[in-house]
Design a protein around this motif. Structure first.
Motif, PDB file in Angstrom:
ATOM      1  N   LEU A   4     -43.878  46.694 -39.943  1.00 31.27           N
ATOM      2  CA  LEU A   4     -43.531  45.873 -41.092  1.00 31.27           C
ATOM      3  C   LEU A   4     -43.261  44.451 -40.616  1.00 31.27           C
ATOM      4  O   LEU A   4     -42.535  44.250 -39.645  1.00 31.27           O
ATOM      5  N   VAL A   5     -43.819  43.473 -41.313  1.00 30.08           N
ATOM      6  CA  VAL A   5     -43.622  42.074 -40.944  1.00 30.08           C
ATOM      7  C   VAL A   5     -43.180  41.290 -42.173  1.00 30.08           C
ATOM      8  O   VAL A   5     -43.941  41.174 -43.145  1.00 30.08           O
ATOM      9  N   GLU A   6     -41.974  40.746 -42.104  1.00 27.22           N
ATOM     10  CA  GLU A   6     -41.448  39.945 -43.209  1.00 27.22           C
ATOM     11  C   GLU A   6     -41.843  38.484 -43.039  1.00 27.22           C
ATOM     12  O   GLU A   6     -42.031  38.003 -41.925  1.00 27.22           O
ATOM     13  N   SER A   7     -41.933  37.792 -44.155  1.00 24.66           N
ATOM     14  CA  SER A   7     -42.179  36.358 -44.140  1.00 24.66           C
ATOM     15  C   SER A   7     -41.613  35.754 -45.409  1.00 24.66           C
ATOM     16  O   SER A   7     -41.280  36.479 -46.363  1.00 24.66           O
ATOM     17  N   GLY A   8     -41.530  34.422 -45.427  1.00 22.52           N
ATOM     18  CA  GLY A   8     -41.103  33.738 -46.638  1.00 22.52           C
ATOM     19  C   GLY A   8     -39.678  33.209 -46.617  1.00 22.52           C
ATOM     20  O   GLY A   8     -39.255  32.544 -47.565  1.00 22.52           O
ATOM     21  N   GLY A   9     -38.945  33.498 -45.559  1.00 15.41           N
ATOM     22  CA  GLY A   9     -37.587  32.987 -45.487  1.00 15.41           C
ATOM     23  C   GLY A   9     -37.571  31.486 -45.261  1.00 15.41           C
ATOM     24  O   GLY A   9     -38.601  30.860 -45.018  1.00 15.41           O
ATOM     25  N   GLY A  10     -36.387  30.902 -45.344  1.00 22.17           N
ATOM     26  CA  GLY A  10     -36.269  29.477 -45.113  1.00 22.17           C
ATOM     27  C   GLY A  10     -34.924  28.950 -45.522  1.00 22.17           C
ATOM     28  O   GLY A  10     -34.005  29.714 -45.831  1.00 22.17           O
ATOM     29  N   LEU A  11     -34.820  27.630 -45.501  1.00 26.53           N
ATOM     30  CA  LEU A  11     -33.597  26.934 -45.886  1.00 26.53           C
ATOM     31  C   LEU A  11     -33.815  26.285 -47.244  1.00 26.53           C
ATOM     32  O   LEU A  11     -34.752  25.496 -47.407  1.00 26.53           O
ATOM     33  N   VAL A  12     -32.961  26.640 -48.202  1.00 25.60           N
ATOM     34  CA  VAL A  12     -33.072  26.081 -49.547  1.00 25.60           C
ATOM     35  C   VAL A  12     -31.685  25.709 -50.055  1.00 25.60           C
ATOM     36  O   VAL A  12     -30.672  26.142 -49.505  1.00 25.60           O
ATOM     37  N   SER A  17     -35.362  28.932 -55.483  1.00 29.86           N
ATOM     38  CA  SER A  17     -35.999  30.243 -55.427  1.00 29.86           C
ATOM     39  C   SER A  17     -36.780  30.396 -54.124  1.00 29.86           C
ATOM     40  O   SER A  17     -37.239  29.406 -53.546  1.00 29.86           O
ATOM     41  N   LEU A  18     -36.917  31.626 -53.694  1.00 32.72           N
ATOM     42  CA  LEU A  18     -37.762  31.979 -52.560  1.00 32.72           C
ATOM     43  C   LEU A  18     -38.422  33.318 -52.866  1.00 32.72           C
ATOM     44  O   LEU A  18     -37.858  34.143 -53.599  1.00 32.72           O
ATOM     45  N   ARG A  19     -39.596  33.529 -52.302  1.00 35.51           N
ATOM     46  CA  ARG A  19     -40.222  34.839 -52.391  1.00 35.51           C
ATOM     47  C   ARG A  19     -40.477  35.357 -50.991  1.00 35.51           C
ATOM     48  O   ARG A  19     -41.209  34.742 -50.213  1.00 35.51           O
ATOM     49  N   LEU A  20     -39.864  36.470 -50.693  1.00 42.19           N
ATOM     50  CA  LEU A  20     -40.092  37.129 -49.422  1.00 42.19           C
ATOM     51  C   LEU A  20     -41.242  38.115 -49.562  1.00 42.19           C
ATOM     52  O   LEU A  20     -41.415  38.737 -50.608  1.00 42.19           O
ATOM     53  N   SER A  21     -41.996  38.243 -48.500  1.00 41.48           N
ATOM     54  CA  SER A  21     -43.077  39.222 -48.446  1.00 41.48           C
ATOM     55  C   SER A  21     -42.875  40.123 -47.247  1.00 41.48           C
ATOM     56  O   SER A  21     -42.333  39.699 -46.226  1.00 41.48           O
ATOM     57  N   CYS A  22     -43.326  41.339 -47.383  1.00 41.88           N
ATOM     58  CA  CYS A  22     -43.275  42.288 -46.274  1.00 41.88           C
ATOM     59  C   CYS A  22     -44.630  42.986 -46.228  1.00 41.88           C
ATOM     60  O   CYS A  22     -44.973  43.747 -47.140  1.00 41.88           O
ATOM     61  N   ALA A  23     -45.367  42.708 -45.180  1.00 42.65           N
ATOM     62  CA  ALA A  23     -46.693  43.290 -45.022  1.00 42.65           C
ATOM     63  C   ALA A  23     -46.613  44.500 -44.109  1.00 42.65           C
ATOM     64  O   ALA A  23     -45.990  44.452 -43.049  1.00 42.65           O
ATOM     65  N   ALA A  24     -47.256  45.574 -44.540  1.00 44.88           N
ATOM     66  CA  ALA A  24     -47.237  46.816 -43.766  1.00 44.88           C
ATOM     67  C   ALA A  24     -48.639  47.133 -43.268  1.00 44.88           C
ATOM     68  O   ALA A  24     -49.632  46.768 -43.904  1.00 44.88           O
ATOM     69  N   SER A  25     -48.677  47.791 -42.141  1.00 51.64           N
ATOM     70  CA  SER A  25     -49.948  48.251 -41.598  1.00 51.64           C
ATOM     71  C   SER A  25     -50.107  49.735 -41.864  1.00 51.64           C
ATOM     72  O   SER A  25     -49.125  50.453 -42.016  1.00 51.64           O
ATOM     73  N   ASP A  90     -25.927  34.356 -50.554  1.00 54.03           N
ATOM     74  CA  ASP A  90     -27.164  35.102 -50.290  1.00 54.03           C
ATOM     75  C   ASP A  90     -27.682  34.847 -48.874  1.00 54.03           C
ATOM     76  O   ASP A  90     -28.657  35.471 -48.449  1.00 54.03           O
ATOM     77  N   THR A  91     -27.055  33.930 -48.175  1.00 59.83           N
ATOM     78  CA  THR A  91     -27.471  33.610 -46.814  1.00 59.83           C
ATOM     79  C   THR A  91     -27.349  34.831 -45.915  1.00 59.83           C
ATOM     80  O   THR A  91     -26.285  35.454 -45.833  1.00 59.83           O
ATOM     81  N   ALA A  92     -28.443  35.188 -45.258  1.00 66.49           N
ATOM     82  CA  ALA A  92     -28.474  36.383 -44.409  1.00 66.49           C
ATOM     83  C   ALA A  92     -29.863  36.507 -43.791  1.00 66.49           C
ATOM     84  O   ALA A  92     -30.796  35.798 -44.178  1.00 66.49           O
ATOM     85  N   VAL A  93     -29.968  37.430 -42.865  1.00 66.55           N
ATOM     86  CA  VAL A  93     -31.284  37.870 -42.407  1.00 66.55           C
ATOM     87  C   VAL A  93     -31.706  39.012 -43.327  1.00 66.55           C
ATOM     88  O   VAL A  93     -30.940  39.950 -43.538  1.00 66.55           O
ATOM     89  N   TYR A  94     -32.887  38.902 -43.865  1.00 66.46           N
ATOM     90  CA  TYR A  94     -33.398  39.896 -44.806  1.00 66.46           C
ATOM     91  C   TYR A  94     -34.411  40.791 -44.102  1.00 66.46           C
ATOM     92  O   TYR A  94     -35.334  40.295 -43.441  1.00 66.46           O
ATOM     93  N   TYR A  95     -34.205  42.095 -44.252  1.00 64.14           N
ATOM     94  CA  TYR A  95     -35.065  43.083 -43.612  1.00 64.14           C
ATOM     95  C   TYR A  95     -35.762  43.927 -44.678  1.00 64.14           C
ATOM     96  O   TYR A  95     -35.143  44.330 -45.666  1.00 64.14           O
ATOM     97  N   THR A 119     -36.224  38.242 -41.649  1.00 60.68           N
ATOM     98  CA  THR A 119     -36.523  36.842 -41.890  1.00 60.68           C
ATOM     99  C   THR A 119     -35.250  36.170 -42.394  1.00 60.68           C
ATOM    100  O   THR A 119     -34.536  36.715 -43.231  1.00 60.68           O
ATOM    101  N   GLN A 120     -34.970  34.992 -41.868  1.00 53.97           N
ATOM    102  CA  GLN A 120     -33.723  34.304 -42.184  1.00 53.97           C
ATOM    103  C   GLN A 120     -33.829  33.562 -43.517  1.00 53.97           C
ATOM    104  O   GLN A 120     -34.801  32.830 -43.756  1.00 53.97           O
ATOM    105  N   VAL A 121     -32.825  33.765 -44.350  1.00 62.30           N
ATOM    106  CA  VAL A 121     -32.686  33.008 -45.591  1.00 62.30           C
ATOM    107  C   VAL A 121     -31.349  32.279 -45.528  1.00 62.30           C
ATOM    108  O   VAL A 121     -30.308  32.909 -45.337  1.00 62.30           O
TER     109      VAL A 121
END
Length: 125
Positions: A4-12, A17-25, A90-95, A119-121
């Motif tokens: 599983l690979v997360e993406s989309g985190g950041g500093l806001v 708003s942010l949208r996180l994605s999690c891609a699975a193989s 809501d600041t945290a690492v999102y898994y 991914t860090q938010v």
């Protein structure tokens, strides 16, 4: 294994708003329930949202209800977490996590078999 690979985190800023994605193989993604958890510094990992394999049932922590939306696209092997009206707390690492078992609600970390790296938010006030 289900990498599983997360993406989309950041500093806001708060309110953004942010949208996180999690891609699975793998070909079995559509059979897994998927969840999002988050962990703030010095705190335990906490449930955020979950969605069953079909997308027919979703679950949210009270702290994010009405602001966050979990969804999945089984054709793309991806689960999303749309986060609106973000707050500094809501600041945290999102898994993201995947569960192969049939459970009643998927709100507990031990119910999941596979985890992403996170991914860090960060939400500034």
């Amino acid at each position: 294994q289900v990498p599983l690979v997360e993406s989309g985190g950041g500093l806001v800023q708060a309110g953004a708003s942010l949208r996180l994605s999690c891609a699975a193989s793998g070909r079995t993604f559509s059979t897994y329930a998927m969840g999002w958890f988050r962990q703030a510094p010095g705190k335990e990992r906490k449930f955020v949202a979950a969605i069953r394999w079909s997308g027919g049932s979703v679950y949210y922590a009270d702290s994010v209800k009405g602001r966050f939306t979990i969804s999945r696209d089984n054709a793309k092997n991806t689960v999303y977490l749309q986060m609106n009206s973000l707050k500094p707390e809501d600041t945290a690492v999102y898994y993201c996590a995947a569960s192969s078992a049939v459970r009643s609600s998927y709100v507990l970390a031990y119910e999941y078999d596979y985890w992403g790296q996170g991914t860090q938010v960060t939400v500034s006030s």
